[in-house]
Design a protein around this motif. Structure first.
Motif, PDB file in Angstrom:
ATOM      1  N   LEU A 173       0.840  -1.188   0.000  1.00 16.75           N
ATOM      2  CA  LEU A 173       0.000   0.000   0.000  1.00 16.75           C
ATOM      3  C   LEU A 173       0.880   1.244   0.000  1.00 16.75           C
ATOM      4  O   LEU A 173       1.809   1.365   0.802  1.00 16.75           O
ATOM      5  N   THR A 174       0.576   2.176  -0.909  1.00 14.68           N
ATOM      6  CA  THR A 174       1.314   3.436  -1.001  1.00 14.68           C
ATOM      7  C   THR A 174       0.329   4.597  -0.986  1.00 14.68           C
ATOM      8  O   THR A 174      -0.622   4.617  -1.769  1.00 14.68           O
ATOM      9  N   LEU A 175       0.567   5.538  -0.093  1.00 16.20           N
ATOM     10  CA  LEU A 175      -0.263   6.741   0.014  1.00 16.20           C
ATOM     11  C   LEU A 175       0.643   7.955  -0.098  1.00 16.20           C
ATOM     12  O   LEU A 175       1.564   8.125   0.704  1.00 16.20           O
ATOM     13  N   ARG A 176       0.370   8.794  -1.086  1.00 14.73           N
ATOM     14  CA  ARG A 176       1.160  10.014  -1.272  1.00 14.73           C
ATOM     15  C   ARG A 176       0.201  11.217  -1.353  1.00 14.73           C
ATOM     16  O   ARG A 176      -0.703  11.227  -2.169  1.00 14.73           O
ATOM     17  N   MET A 177       0.410  12.176  -0.499  1.00 18.68           N
ATOM     18  CA  MET A 177      -0.383  13.403  -0.478  1.00 18.68           C
ATOM     19  C   MET A 177      -1.882  13.112  -0.373  1.00 18.68           C
ATOM     20  O   MET A 177      -2.695  13.786  -0.997  1.00 18.68           O
ATOM     21  N   CYS A 178      -2.233  12.124   0.389  1.00 18.84           N
ATOM     22  CA  CYS A 178      -3.643  11.827   0.682  1.00 18.84           C
ATOM     23  C   CYS A 178      -3.962  12.475   2.030  1.00 18.84           C
ATOM     24  O   CYS A 178      -3.828  11.843   3.089  1.00 18.84           O
ATOM     25  N   HIS A 179      -4.382  13.716   2.010  1.00 19.39           N
ATOM     26  CA  HIS A 179      -4.414  14.532   3.218  1.00 19.39           C
ATOM     27  C   HIS A 179      -5.623  14.290   4.107  1.00 19.39           C
ATOM     28  O   HIS A 179      -5.708  14.862   5.196  1.00 19.39           O
ATOM     29  N   ASN A 180      -6.559  13.463   3.665  1.00 18.69           N
ATOM     30  CA  ASN A 180      -7.716  13.164   4.504  1.00 18.69           C
ATOM     31  C   ASN A 180      -7.641  11.779   5.137  1.00 18.69           C
ATOM     32  O   ASN A 180      -8.613  11.297   5.716  1.00 18.69           O
ATOM     33  N   VAL A 181      -6.479  11.151   5.005  1.00 17.32           N
ATOM     34  CA  VAL A 181      -6.207   9.904   5.722  1.00 17.32           C
ATOM     35  C   VAL A 181      -5.384  10.242   6.955  1.00 17.32           C
ATOM     36  O   VAL A 181      -4.410  10.994   6.879  1.00 17.32           O
ATOM     37  N   THR A 182      -5.758   9.690   8.101  1.00 16.94           N
ATOM     38  CA  THR A 182      -5.076   9.988   9.365  1.00 16.94           C
ATOM     39  C   THR A 182      -4.507   8.714   9.988  1.00 16.94           C
ATOM     40  O   THR A 182      -4.622   7.619   9.430  1.00 16.94           O
ATOM     41  N   ASP A 183      -3.935   8.873  11.152  1.00 14.76           N
ATOM     42  CA  ASP A 183      -3.417   7.723  11.900  1.00 14.76           C
ATOM     43  C   ASP A 183      -4.490   6.668  12.144  1.00 14.76           C
ATOM     44  O   ASP A 183      -4.209   5.469  12.175  1.00 14.76           O
ATOM     45  N   VAL A 184      -5.713   7.122  12.320  1.00 15.99           N
ATOM     46  CA  VAL A 184      -6.818   6.193  12.578  1.00 15.99           C
ATOM     47  C   VAL A 184      -7.004   5.246  11.396  1.00 15.99           C
ATOM     48  O   VAL A 184      -7.162   4.036  11.565  1.00 15.99           O
ATOM     49  N   GLY A 185      -6.984   5.776  10.189  1.00 12.40           N
ATOM     50  CA  GLY A 185      -7.145   4.949   9.007  1.00 12.40           C
ATOM     51  C   GLY A 185      -5.980   4.012   8.788  1.00 12.40           C
ATOM     52  O   GLY A 185      -6.169   2.841   8.413  1.00 12.40           O
ATOM     53  N   VAL A 186      -4.773   4.511   9.033  1.00  8.39           N
ATOM     54  CA  VAL A 186      -3.581   3.670   8.884  1.00  8.39           C
ATOM     55  C   VAL A 186      -3.609   2.529   9.888  1.00  8.39           C
ATOM     56  O   VAL A 186      -3.215   1.394   9.582  1.00  8.39           O
ATOM     57  N   ALA A 187      -4.087   2.794  11.099  1.00 10.57           N
ATOM     58  CA  ALA A 187      -4.151   1.763  12.134  1.00 10.57           C
ATOM     59  C   ALA A 187      -5.056   0.607  11.728  1.00 10.57           C
ATOM     60  O   ALA A 187      -4.864  -0.534  12.189  1.00 10.57           O
ATOM     61  N   GLU A 188      -6.018   0.858  10.862  1.00 11.88           N
ATOM     62  CA  GLU A 188      -6.892  -0.217  10.383  1.00 11.88           C
ATOM     63  C   GLU A 188      -6.093  -1.292   9.651  1.00 11.88           C
ATOM     64  O   GLU A 188      -6.441  -2.476   9.695  1.00 11.88           O
ATOM     65  N   GLN A 189      -5.015  -0.892   8.990  1.00  8.90           N
ATOM     66  CA  GLN A 189      -4.194  -1.862   8.270  1.00  8.90           C
ATOM     67  C   GLN A 189      -3.403  -2.747   9.243  1.00  8.90           C
ATOM     68  O   GLN A 189      -3.142  -3.916   8.967  1.00  8.90           O
ATOM     69  N   SER A 207       1.285  10.012  11.066  1.00  6.76           N
ATOM     70  CA  SER A 207       2.558  10.139  11.774  1.00  6.76           C
ATOM     71  C   SER A 207       3.452   8.933  11.516  1.00  6.76           C
ATOM     72  O   SER A 207       2.982   7.859  11.133  1.00  6.76           O
ATOM     73  N   LEU A 208       4.733   9.125  11.747  1.00  4.05           N
ATOM     74  CA  LEU A 208       5.692   8.031  11.623  1.00  4.05           C
ATOM     75  C   LEU A 208       5.368   6.918  12.614  1.00  4.05           C
ATOM     76  O   LEU A 208       5.458   5.730  12.289  1.00  4.05           O
ATOM     77  N   GLN A 209       4.962   7.293  13.804  1.00  2.00           N
ATOM     78  CA  GLN A 209       4.657   6.297  14.835  1.00  2.00           C
ATOM     79  C   GLN A 209       3.530   5.370  14.389  1.00  2.00           C
ATOM     80  O   GLN A 209       3.587   4.147  14.596  1.00  2.00           O
ATOM     81  N   ALA A 210       2.506   5.921  13.781  1.00  2.10           N
ATOM     82  CA  ALA A 210       1.390   5.104  13.317  1.00  2.10           C
ATOM     83  C   ALA A 210       1.810   4.202  12.173  1.00  2.10           C
ATOM     84  O   ALA A 210       1.419   3.031  12.110  1.00  2.10           O
ATOM     85  N   ALA A 211       2.616   4.729  11.263  1.00  2.00           N
ATOM     86  CA  ALA A 211       3.033   3.956  10.088  1.00  2.00           C
ATOM     87  C   ALA A 211       3.953   2.797  10.458  1.00  2.00           C
ATOM     88  O   ALA A 211       3.876   1.718   9.849  1.00  2.00           O
ATOM     89  N   GLN A 212       4.790   2.987  11.449  1.00  4.72           N
ATOM     90  CA  GLN A 212       5.780   1.967  11.813  1.00  4.72           C
ATOM     91  C   GLN A 212       5.162   0.663  12.276  1.00  4.72           C
ATOM     92  O   GLN A 212       5.789  -0.391  12.183  1.00  4.72           O
ATOM     93  N   CYS A 213       3.958   0.695  12.758  1.00  4.55           N
ATOM     94  CA  CYS A 213       3.330  -0.497  13.331  1.00  4.55           C
ATOM     95  C   CYS A 213       2.534  -1.321  12.327  1.00  4.55           C
ATOM     96  O   CYS A 213       1.981  -2.359  12.689  1.00  4.55           O
ATOM     97  N   VAL A 214       2.490  -0.882  11.074  1.00  2.00           N
ATOM     98  CA  VAL A 214       1.503  -1.424  10.149  1.00  2.00           C
ATOM     99  C   VAL A 214       2.033  -2.543   9.268  1.00  2.00           C
ATOM    100  O   VAL A 214       1.307  -3.493   8.967  1.00  2.00           O
ATOM    101  N   ALA A 215       3.284  -2.443   8.807  1.00  2.00           N
ATOM    102  CA  ALA A 215       3.798  -3.396   7.819  1.00  2.00           C
ATOM    103  C   ALA A 215       5.220  -3.830   8.171  1.00  2.00           C
ATOM    104  O   ALA A 215       5.895  -3.204   8.981  1.00  2.00           O
ATOM    105  N   LYS A 216       5.662  -4.889   7.525  1.00  2.00           N
ATOM    106  CA  LYS A 216       7.021  -5.386   7.755  1.00  2.00           C
ATOM    107  C   LYS A 216       8.065  -4.408   7.233  1.00  2.00           C
ATOM    108  O   LYS A 216       9.130  -4.250   7.804  1.00  2.00           O
ATOM    109  N   SER A 217       7.747  -3.765   6.099  1.00  2.00           N
ATOM    110  CA  SER A 217       8.634  -2.774   5.507  1.00  2.00           C
ATOM    111  C   SER A 217       7.882  -1.459   5.403  1.00  2.00           C
ATOM    112  O   SER A 217       6.808  -1.402   4.805  1.00  2.00           O
ATOM    113  N   VAL A 218       8.453  -0.389   5.993  1.00  2.00           N
ATOM    114  CA  VAL A 218       7.790   0.908   6.007  1.00  2.00           C
ATOM    115  C   VAL A 218       8.733   1.990   5.493  1.00  2.00           C
ATOM    116  O   VAL A 218       9.883   2.087   5.929  1.00  2.00           O
ATOM    117  N   GLN A 219       8.251   2.772   4.541  1.00  2.00           N
ATOM    118  CA  GLN A 219       8.955   3.964   4.088  1.00  2.00           C
ATOM    119  C   GLN A 219       8.080   5.160   4.420  1.00  2.00           C
ATOM    120  O   GLN A 219       6.914   5.205   4.024  1.00  2.00           O
TER     121      GLN A 219
END
Length: 237
Positions: A173-189, A207-219
């Motif tokens: 999953l890649t999200l770029r400049m999707c400004h209406n997605v928040t930590d809450v939505g990322v946490a669903e993954q 946030s970086l903190q939310a993204a780090q918990c979602v996948a094995k590889s995070v950029q």
């Protein structure tokens, strides 16, 4: 025809409208019934990039802008009917207003007919202002979808992210400049435990903190890279 890949990419920048050498969609003819009429059973990879949109006519009383490109729902229906092996779709637009109505010549309904008729594995949407949470809901039932990239898809919110978490085979999953997605939505993954890789770029509410918990590889990047600027038509020409 044994064609497996079709690619169209406009070569000029967004601000060419400042010159006398403006390039419109070269096949545009408002009266033609057969533009972009594909018939290729072996086609697997379709890429339409940097599709410039320009106003044909405005109506100030209803705040409406007529279609600016000749790629319409009928074009999508032709693809759905005649290109049943299609696995990869990349649609990239330049200069589209984020608000509805869209300058893009087709609707989400037509787009979803194509998605539901073909074994799509990879989907990339750039500045697709017709695509929203209902589109994400439809994607969630796509049995073959493995990779999804959204750029400047402002109508996608946390609700859409909740839907996409249920996509059976989604792993990238890649999200770029999707400004209406928040930590809450990322946490669903994270709850789905499916993602192998997650890319977040210039999504101001993630946030970086939310993204780090979602996948094995995070950029993760909070800034907009030069490569992304080029993708959205603001640089690199």
């Amino acid at each position: 025809m044994k064609l497996q890949k079709f690619e169209f990419e406009g070569k000029r920048g967004r601000y060419d409208c400042l010159t006398s050498d403006v390039v419109y969609d070269s096949s545009y003819d408002a009266h033609s019934m057969d533009l972009y009429d594909f018939c290729c059973e072996s086609l697997k990879d379709l890429r339409l990039a940097r599709i410039e949109t320009w106003p044909e006519r405005y109506s100030s009383d209803v705040n409406y802008c007529e279609t600016r490109t000749s790629f319409t729902d009928n074009s999508l229906y032709a693809l759905a009917l005649n290109c049943r092996m299609l696995q990869m779709i990349d649609l990239s637009f330049i200069g589209c207003d984020a608000d509805w109505p869209s300058e893009i010549g087709f609707t989400q309904e037509g787009f979803l007919v194509l998605i539901q008729s073909c074994p799509i594995r990879v989907l990339m949407l750039n500045n697709a202002n017709f695509f929203d949470d209902e589109g994400m809901k439809a994607l969630s039932s796509s049995p073959h979808l493995e990779a999804l990239e959204l750029i400047l898809c402002h109508a996608v919110t946390d609700a859409g992210m909740r839907f996409i978490a249920h996509t059976p085979c989604l792993s990238n999953l890649t999200l770029r400049m999707c400004h209406n997605v928040t930590d809450v939505g990322v946490a669903e993954q994270e709850h789905a435990h499916k993602l192998e890789s997650l890319v977040i770029e210039s999504c101001g509410k993630v946030s970086l903190q939310a993204a780090q918990c979602v996948a094995k590889s995070v950029q993760y990047s909070s800034k907009c890279s030069n490569a992304l600027m080029k993708k959205i038509g603001l640089g690199g020409y």
